[in-house]
Design a protein around this motif. Structure first.
Motif, mmCIF file in Angstrom:
data_model
loop_
_atom_site.group_PDB
_atom_site.id
_atom_site.type_symbol
_atom_site.label_atom_id
_atom_site.label_comp_id
_atom_site.label_asym_id
_atom_site.label_seq_id
_atom_site.Cartn_x
_atom_site.Cartn_y
_atom_site.Cartn_z
ATOM 1 N N ALA A 1 -4.092 11.505 28.023
ATOM 2 C CA ALA A 1 -5.007 12.532 27.494
ATOM 3 C C ALA A 1 -6.033 11.904 26.561
ATOM 4 C CB ALA A 1 -4.208 13.609 26.760
ATOM 5 N N ALA A 2 -5.591 10.949 25.754
ATOM 6 C CA ALA A 2 -6.508 10.300 24.809
ATOM 7 C C ALA A 2 -7.579 9.502 25.560
ATOM 8 C CB ALA A 2 -5.723 9.385 23.866
ATOM 9 N N ILE A 3 -7.187 8.865 26.671
ATOM 10 C CA ILE A 3 -8.166 8.112 27.471
ATOM 11 C C ILE A 3 -9.210 9.068 28.046
ATOM 12 C CG2 ILE A 3 -8.465 6.807 29.634
ATOM 13 C CD1 ILE A 3 -5.792 5.399 29.023
ATOM 14 N N GLU A 4 -8.781 10.237 28.468
ATOM 15 C CA GLU A 4 -9.718 11.183 29.071
ATOM 16 C C GLU A 4 -10.547 11.938 28.039
ATOM 17 O OE1 GLU A 4 -8.238 13.686 32.097
ATOM 18 O OE2 GLU A 4 -7.470 12.012 33.274
ATOM 19 N N HIS A 5 -10.140 11.856 26.791
ATOM 20 C CA HIS A 5 -10.850 12.573 25.729
ATOM 21 C C HIS A 5 -12.146 11.848 25.372
ATOM 22 C CE1 HIS A 5 -11.237 15.120 22.172
ATOM 23 N NE2 HIS A 5 -11.621 14.032 21.535
ATOM 24 N N LYS A 6 -13.212 12.617 25.186
ATOM 25 C CA LYS A 6 -14.473 11.987 24.777
ATOM 26 C C LYS A 6 -14.650 12.182 23.277
ATOM 27 C CE LYS A 6 -19.418 12.208 25.230
ATOM 28 N NZ LYS A 6 -20.518 13.145 25.344
ATOM 29 N N GLY A 7 -14.446 11.119 22.513
ATOM 30 C CA GLY A 7 -14.546 11.204 21.062
ATOM 31 C C GLY A 7 -13.503 10.296 20.441
ATOM 32 N N ALA A 8 -13.341 10.419 19.123
ATOM 33 C CA ALA A 8 -12.375 9.574 18.428
ATOM 34 C C ALA A 8 -10.971 10.138 18.634
ATOM 35 C CB ALA A 8 -12.706 9.502 16.944
ATOM 36 N N ALA A 9 -10.190 9.463 19.472
ATOM 37 C CA ALA A 9 -8.806 9.891 19.726
ATOM 38 C C ALA A 9 -7.881 8.964 18.953
ATOM 39 C CB ALA A 9 -8.500 9.826 21.220
ATOM 40 N N PHE A 10 -7.103 9.545 18.056
ATOM 41 C CA PHE A 10 -6.218 8.735 17.217
ATOM 42 C C PHE A 10 -4.757 9.022 17.553
ATOM 43 C CE2 PHE A 10 -3.598 8.159 13.405
ATOM 44 C CZ PHE A 10 -3.745 6.777 13.291
ATOM 45 N N LEU A 11 -3.999 7.959 17.756
ATOM 46 C CA LEU A 11 -2.564 8.091 18.052
ATOM 47 C C LEU A 11 -1.762 7.235 17.087
ATOM 48 C CD1 LEU A 11 -3.213 8.109 21.668
ATOM 49 C CD2 LEU A 11 -0.867 8.573 21.160
ATOM 50 N N ASP A 12 -0.943 7.884 16.290
ATOM 51 C CA ASP A 12 -0.034 7.172 15.395
ATOM 52 C C ASP A 12 1.315 7.104 16.123
ATOM 53 O OD1 ASP A 12 1.004 6.107 12.956
ATOM 54 O OD2 ASP A 12 1.783 8.079 12.432
ATOM 55 N N VAL A 13 1.745 5.896 16.456
ATOM 56 C CA VAL A 13 3.008 5.790 17.197
ATOM 57 C C VAL A 13 4.034 5.074 16.328
ATOM 58 C CG1 VAL A 13 4.114 5.098 19.342
ATOM 59 C CG2 VAL A 13 1.663 5.622 19.335
ATOM 60 N N ILE A 14 5.072 5.801 15.929
ATOM 61 C CA ILE A 14 6.133 5.174 15.139
ATOM 62 C C ILE A 14 6.845 4.180 16.061
ATOM 63 C CG2 ILE A 14 8.147 5.544 13.647
ATOM 64 C CD1 ILE A 14 5.715 7.132 12.694
ATOM 65 N N SER A 15 6.892 2.936 15.609
ATOM 66 C CA SER A 15 7.313 1.847 16.488
ATOM 67 C C SER A 15 8.242 0.905 15.710
ATOM 68 C CB SER A 15 6.046 1.102 16.942
ATOM 69 O OG SER A 15 6.368 -0.007 17.723
ATOM 70 N N PRO A 16 9.544 1.198 15.712
ATOM 71 C CA PRO A 16 10.450 0.443 14.830
ATOM 72 C C PRO A 16 10.397 -1.077 15.001
ATOM 73 C CG PRO A 16 11.535 2.381 15.700
ATOM 74 C CD PRO A 16 10.224 2.269 16.433
ATOM 75 N N CYS A 17 10.424 -1.757 13.856
ATOM 76 C CA CYS A 17 10.491 -3.224 13.811
ATOM 77 C C CYS A 17 11.966 -3.581 13.725
ATOM 78 C CB CYS A 17 9.733 -3.734 12.590
ATOM 79 S SG CYS A 17 10.003 -5.475 12.233
ATOM 80 N N VAL A 18 12.512 -4.092 14.829
ATOM 81 C CA VAL A 18 13.961 -4.340 14.854
ATOM 82 C C VAL A 18 14.356 -5.504 13.944
ATOM 83 C CG1 VAL A 18 14.445 -3.305 17.105
ATOM 84 C CG2 VAL A 18 13.729 -5.702 16.996
ATOM 85 N N ALA A 19 13.396 -6.368 13.628
ATOM 86 C CA ALA A 19 13.727 -7.532 12.788
ATOM 87 C C ALA A 19 13.757 -7.166 11.305
ATOM 88 C CB ALA A 19 12.723 -8.652 13.030
ATOM 89 N N PHE A 20 12.853 -6.281 10.847
ATOM 90 C CA PHE A 20 12.728 -6.067 9.400
ATOM 91 C C PHE A 20 12.795 -4.616 8.923
ATOM 92 C CE2 PHE A 20 10.298 -9.975 10.366
ATOM 93 C CZ PHE A 20 11.098 -10.873 9.667
ATOM 94 N N ASN A 21 12.810 -3.638 9.833
ATOM 95 C CA ASN A 21 12.772 -2.266 9.327
ATOM 96 C C ASN A 21 13.526 -1.289 10.222
ATOM 97 O OD1 ASN A 21 12.098 -0.476 7.332
ATOM 98 N ND2 ASN A 21 9.997 -0.115 8.023
ATOM 99 N N ASN A 22 14.740 -1.657 10.566
ATOM 100 C CA ASN A 22 15.516 -0.783 11.453
ATOM 101 C C ASN A 22 16.892 -0.499 10.866
ATOM 102 O OD1 ASN A 22 15.730 0.702 13.859
ATOM 103 N ND2 ASN A 22 16.829 -0.966 14.887
ATOM 104 N N HIS A 23 16.987 -0.536 9.531
ATOM 105 C CA HIS A 23 18.277 -0.405 8.836
ATOM 106 C C HIS A 23 18.407 0.992 8.219
ATOM 107 C CE1 HIS A 23 15.027 -2.050 6.362
ATOM 108 N NE2 HIS A 23 15.414 -1.114 5.504
#
Ligand SMILES: Cc1ncc(C[n+]2csc(CCOP(=O)(O)OP(=O)(O)O)c2C)c(N)n1
Ligand code: SF4
Ligand SMILES: [Mg+2]
Length: 351
Positions: A202-224
């Motif tokens: 949907a963001a690719i098809e959107h014309k304008g500033a499309a912002f996606l915040d994707v929570i993406s765990p860091c298994v090495a330093f922030n998954n505790h």
């Protein structure tokens, strides 16, 4: 930067899209990220989205800054244009490229350090100008590449791997993007491909500033335990407001849900997003309400995901500047230069 080239074996029966391409045609080099890193799942969703949309790889420009997240464009769309900028500077490079050639699909990939710390100003201005792009922040709450310092999106009171409590307030990138006027704002989770892939489409098809915040765990330093960006925490506190089931452009829309649970959102080019509402009251066209909803749930430790806002009539930077329809880089010198007489007139008007 070192990278491993993927072997070019293709199973003859791999499914093909409308362009005759398989998934393999949208892949990149072999990832060198830690096994289990959320960022690799986001790369997989980008590959899937571009494959399903039958995007021609040469029509995509992928840009990034510095960080594990910013390394990921090497691992997808190996046949697309790419530019790995300085830390935090991706948005201005993307803006310049977009102004020169409006015909490409711009994919900005960044991290929470890259966009919420050193690149915060750059992020803000690209969003408020309405640059036509998909801006993805792969948000793990830490500087993964430099070994796990708290980033500006780390929640107040959350704990580092070594037990240090974060005493700084967090920047909510979604809240900021809403406030700055992004015309498409979404949040998702790297561990939820079913939600993330259609959002990217949907963001690719959107014309304008499309912002996606994707929570993406860091298994090495922030998954505790004590982290608010771990797989367990996000799964337990995920408050999804809707789900995109499919996006269709020209094909007829078939909806088989109960009335009221699906909203069809028209986009500028005639494409339609089918939005399955999980929260009947949530209105994706109300920017202020979205901000209130977000804050209310954040105060309870919940992470709101889904398509959070989409402008009914989006406009982009080229609309604001009234540029010609043809990409500027395709214009001849005669078309670009007004000539000395016109310049004399402008100079005279300024004296
Ligand atoms: C100008 C500059 N300052 C600092 C650094 C060091 N540095 C490299 S990556 C990084 C943070 C990356 O964090 P983030 O964007 O969240 O990416 P992640 O690795 O977490 O995916 C920093 C501070 C740098 N490369 N360049
Ligand atoms: S350090 Fe963290 S962010 Fe970087 S590759 Fe490893 S898991 Fe991913
Ligand atoms: Mg990070």
């Amino acid at each position: 930067m070192t990278y491993l080239v993927k072997p070019k074996f293709h199973h003859p029966q791999l499914p093909k899209n409308e362009l005759g391409y398989t998934h393999r045609d949208y892949e990149g080099a072999v990832s060198t990220l830690c096994a289990g890193c959320g960022h690799d799942s986001i790369s997989a969703s980008i590959i899937e989205a571009c494959f399903e949309l039958s995007v021609a790889p040469h029509r995509v420009a992928k840009l990034s800054g510095i960080g594990c997240s910013s390394k990921t464009p090497t691992y997808f769309l190996g046949n697309s244009h790419g530019f790995n900028s300085v830390h935090g500077r991706m948005p201005s490079v993307l803006t310049g490229a977009n102004l020169a050639n409006r015909d490409l699909i711009y994919l900005g990939v960044s991290g929470d350090g890259d966009s919420a710390s050193i690149g915060f100003g750059q992020f803000a201005h690209a969003i408020r100008r309405g640059v036509n792009m998909v801006y993805i922040v792969e948000n793990n709450g830490v500087y993964g590449l430099t070994k796990g310092q708290f980033s500006a999106t780390a929640d107040f009171g959350s704990k580092s791997k070594r037990g240090v409590v974060n005493t700084d307030n967090a920047i909510d990138m979604v809240g900021i993007a809403l406030q700055l006027g992004a015309s498409f704002v979404a949040r998702s989770f790297s561990g939820d491909k079913a939600q993330l892939t259609p959002l990217i489409k949907a963001a690719i098809e959107h014309k304008g500033a499309a912002f996606l915040d994707v929570i993406s765990p860091c298994v090495a330093f922030n998954n505790h335990a004590g982290s608010t960006k771990s797989f367990d925490y996000v799964r337990e506190h995920n408050e999804a407001v809707n789900r995109l089931d499919f996006i269709t452009g020209r094909a007829p829309i078939k909806v088989d849900y109960a009335p009221g649970t699906v909203e069809l959102v028209e986009q500028h080019d005639g494409t339609t997003i089918a939005l399955r509402k999980l929260n009947a009251e949530y209105d994706v066209h109300d920017r202020n309400a979205a901000m209130g909803f977000l804050n209310h749930h954040a105060a309870q430790g919940q992470i709101v995901t889904g398509l959070l806002y989409v402008a009914p009539q989006p406009a982009d930077l080229h609309d604001h500047l009234n540029t010609v329809g043809a990409p500027l880089n395709s214009l001849s010198e005669a078309a670009l230069c007004p000539g000395s007489k016109a310049l004399d007139k402008i100079n005279a008007s300024l004296r």
